[in-house]
Design a protein around this motif. Structure first.
Motif, short mmCIF file in Angstrom:
data_model
loop_
_atom_site.label_atom_id
_atom_site.label_comp_id
_atom_site.label_asym_id
_atom_site.label_seq_id
_atom_site.Cartn_x
_atom_site.Cartn_y
_atom_site.Cartn_z
N THR A 56 0.92 -1.00 -0.04
CA THR A 56 0.08 0.10 0.17
C THR A 56 0.79 1.27 0.01
O THR A 56 1.83 1.24 0.78
CB THR A 56 -0.85 0.08 1.32
OG1 THR A 56 -1.81 -1.14 1.03
CG2 THR A 56 -1.78 1.39 1.29
N GLU A 58 1.94 5.02 1.00
CA GLU A 58 1.65 5.73 2.08
C GLU A 58 2.13 7.00 1.82
O GLU A 58 3.37 7.11 1.23
CB GLU A 58 2.20 5.04 3.31
CG GLU A 58 1.80 5.92 4.50
CD GLU A 58 2.47 5.36 5.92
OE1 GLU A 58 2.27 5.83 7.02
OE2 GLU A 58 2.82 4.04 5.82
N HIS A 59 1.49 8.28 2.19
CA HIS A 59 1.91 9.50 1.97
C HIS A 59 2.05 10.29 3.32
O HIS A 59 0.98 10.83 3.80
CB HIS A 59 1.27 10.44 1.01
CG HIS A 59 0.88 9.83 -0.29
ND1 HIS A 59 2.07 9.85 -1.10
CD2 HIS A 59 0.00 8.94 -1.00
CE1 HIS A 59 1.73 9.24 -2.37
NE2 HIS A 59 0.62 8.70 -2.49
N PRO A 60 2.98 9.95 4.07
CA PRO A 60 3.39 10.60 5.43
C PRO A 60 3.66 12.05 5.30
O PRO A 60 4.04 12.50 4.25
CB PRO A 60 4.28 10.11 6.03
CG PRO A 60 5.44 9.62 5.00
CD PRO A 60 4.25 9.02 3.89
N TYR A 81 9.69 1.86 4.85
CA TYR A 81 8.55 1.04 4.56
C TYR A 81 7.90 0.56 5.89
O TYR A 81 8.71 0.82 7.05
CB TYR A 81 9.00 -0.34 3.93
CG TYR A 81 9.94 -0.01 2.50
CD1 TYR A 81 9.33 0.06 1.61
CD2 TYR A 81 11.22 -0.02 2.63
CE1 TYR A 81 9.57 0.37 0.37
CE2 TYR A 81 12.01 0.25 1.42
CZ TYR A 81 11.08 0.29 0.18
OH TYR A 81 11.80 0.60 -1.10
N ARG A 82 6.82 0.34 5.97
CA ARG A 82 6.18 -0.34 7.33
C ARG A 82 6.01 -1.61 6.96
O ARG A 82 5.74 -2.11 5.77
CB ARG A 82 4.80 0.34 7.41
CG ARG A 82 4.73 1.66 7.97
CD ARG A 82 3.30 2.15 8.17
NE ARG A 82 3.11 3.54 8.59
CZ ARG A 82 3.19 3.89 9.64
NH1 ARG A 82 3.43 3.37 10.82
NH2 ARG A 82 3.13 5.37 9.99
N HIS A 97 2.71 -3.36 13.48
CA HIS A 97 1.61 -3.41 12.64
C HIS A 97 0.27 -3.27 13.46
O HIS A 97 -0.80 -3.11 12.65
CB HIS A 97 1.69 -4.63 11.80
CG HIS A 97 1.84 -4.58 10.45
ND1 HIS A 97 2.95 -3.47 9.91
CD2 HIS A 97 1.52 -5.13 9.23
CE1 HIS A 97 2.83 -3.47 8.52
NE2 HIS A 97 1.93 -4.54 8.42
N GLN A 100 -1.73 -0.26 12.70
CA GLN A 100 -2.56 -0.22 11.51
C GLN A 100 -3.76 -1.20 11.48
O GLN A 100 -4.59 -1.43 10.60
CB GLN A 100 -1.83 -0.83 10.34
CG GLN A 100 -0.39 0.06 10.37
CD GLN A 100 -0.53 1.45 9.92
OE1 GLN A 100 -1.42 1.91 9.09
NE2 GLN A 100 0.18 2.40 10.65
N PHE A 113 3.58 -1.32 3.76
CA PHE A 113 3.34 -0.08 3.05
C PHE A 113 4.76 0.70 2.64
O PHE A 113 5.84 0.57 3.20
CB PHE A 113 2.90 0.92 4.51
CG PHE A 113 1.63 0.32 5.02
CD1 PHE A 113 0.54 0.95 4.72
CD2 PHE A 113 1.44 -0.78 5.86
CE1 PHE A 113 -0.79 0.40 5.04
CE2 PHE A 113 0.44 -1.39 6.14
CZ PHE A 113 -0.60 -0.59 6.04
N LYS A 115 6.71 4.22 1.17
CA LYS A 115 6.45 5.93 1.25
C LYS A 115 7.36 6.34 0.01
O LYS A 115 8.50 6.97 0.35
CB LYS A 115 7.29 6.16 2.58
CG LYS A 115 6.66 5.24 3.82
CD LYS A 115 7.27 5.87 5.14
CE LYS A 115 6.71 5.18 6.42
NZ LYS A 115 7.32 5.54 7.58
#
Length: 362
Positions: A56, A58-60, A81-82, A97, A100, A113, A115
């Protein structure tokens, strides 16, 4: 050793965890496995395709994570990454995790995830007037060179920004993919801006596939240490984690292999089992090593005050007791025998150049 009342699922090829145990700490309190693990698989015989890796985007809003822990030698880090596809069963980052609303088990290694804005966010951070240069740690929570890095190249982009502005960085990984970036790391090392720590948990390829199924094979990691050292990158070997009755007999051999490959320093820590890691690890032991599961957990408890984990600052990195002391003595003697840890390498911070606002040049 598993504390579940239900039969254990079999090992899943290419994955570390054997189940998607939910977290009991946050929003997962209302979920409970009914024990029918076959529901997770398709097919008449209960055999279906293994769980696939999903990523997925992700846009932090920010990319630097600040740390004030008194027992950690850095105050900032970047995680591109997550989750981590390496699937190391002992990974202390698995509980993240749960934030989430995902399982620290299979979800941690299959539902990842990425980024992609990380490099741009980093450049913006470095340009802030209040920013003060200090080494950035990469690979502190999940591996920056896990398999999806081959596609997303986020770690590569982060290093390009740091190299461009002479910013120091220290990297921890268990992937030989790090040698891909020698064109950046070599010149940075020549300016005193980087070092790499390679984690080698075992030299046994079978054990490695069980403990950390999608990480680089042990021989590839040793080869990566050799390549990094040959390129002038200060390289350390992390003999971590030491798991009683699983890989503790390999301490001397791993230290020797790292030293022969050119590592300058070595580090080691006994296994930690915080939060949801403990039941996942117990489950893994019951599947792969039922003959010694009780012994493993008893020795871990002996080092952690009778518990699976000692969470307090300093205590978490300083196991106690006779067994822990013996491990430490063996590791220290092995390092001395092979000339490791004679000199500690420190990255430079005085070369940092603040990113220029290109619009101001127009």
């Amino acid at each position: 050793m598993d504390d579940s009342p239900y039969p254990l699922p079999p090992a899943i090829k290419g994955r570390g965890a054997v189940s998607a145990r939910p977290s009991a700490r946050f929003d997962d309190k209302g979920r409970e496995s009914d024990g029918d693990w076959l529901d997770l698989r398709e097919g008449i015989d209960g055999e279906g395709p293994p769980p696939r890796t999903e990523v997925t985007i992700e846009h932090p809003r920010t990319i630097l994570t600040r740390n004030q822990s008194p027992d950690i030698p850095f105050d900032r880090s970047i995680n591109a990454y997550r989750g981590c596809e390496h699937g190391c069963i002992y990974c202390f980052a698995r509980p993240t995790h749960a934030y989430q609303n995902l399982s620290p088990g299979l979800d941690f290694e299959t539902k990842l995830f990425a980024k992609p804005d990380a490099a741009a966010l980093l450049r913006k951070e470095l340009a802030k007037p209040a920013y003060r240069c200090a080494p950035i740690a990469i690979g502190t929570n999940t591996d920056p060179y896990q398999p999806i890095e081959e596609r997303y190249r986020i770690t590569r982009e982060i290093l390009e920004v740091l190299a461009e502005h002479d910013h120091p960085v220290v990297i921890t990984t268990k992937s030989a993919r790090v040698v891909r970036d020698l064109d950046l790391l070599g010149p940075m090392a020549a300016r005193g801006l980087t070092s790499v720590m390679m984690s080698v948990t075992t030299l046994d390829p079978l054990l490695a596939r069980r403990m950390e199924p999608r990480a680089s094979a042990p021989r590839q990691r040793i080869a990566a240490i050799r390549a990094l050292s040959k390129a002038g990158v200060p390289t350390s070997i992390s003999v971590s984690p030491i798991v009683p009755a699983i890989n503790d007999h390999e301490i001397e051999a791993i230290v020797e292999a790292g030293a022969e490959a050119g590592a300058r320093n070595a580090f080691s820590i006994a296994v930690r089992l915080p939060h949801e890691v403990a039941p996942l690890f117990r489950e893994w032991l019951s599947v792969h090593y039922p003959d010694r599961a009780a012994k493993v957990m008893a020795l871990i408890g002996a080092m952690r005050g009778g518990r699976d984990n000692a969470p307090d600052f300093f205590d978490r990195f300083r196991p106690k007791g006779a067994y822990a002391a013996a491990l430490h003595a063996r590791f220290r003697l092995a390092c001395r025998r092979h000339g490791l840890n004679a000199v500690r390498f420190e990255v430079r911070t005085d070369l940092f150049r603040v990113p220029t606002n290109q619009l101001s040049l127009l």
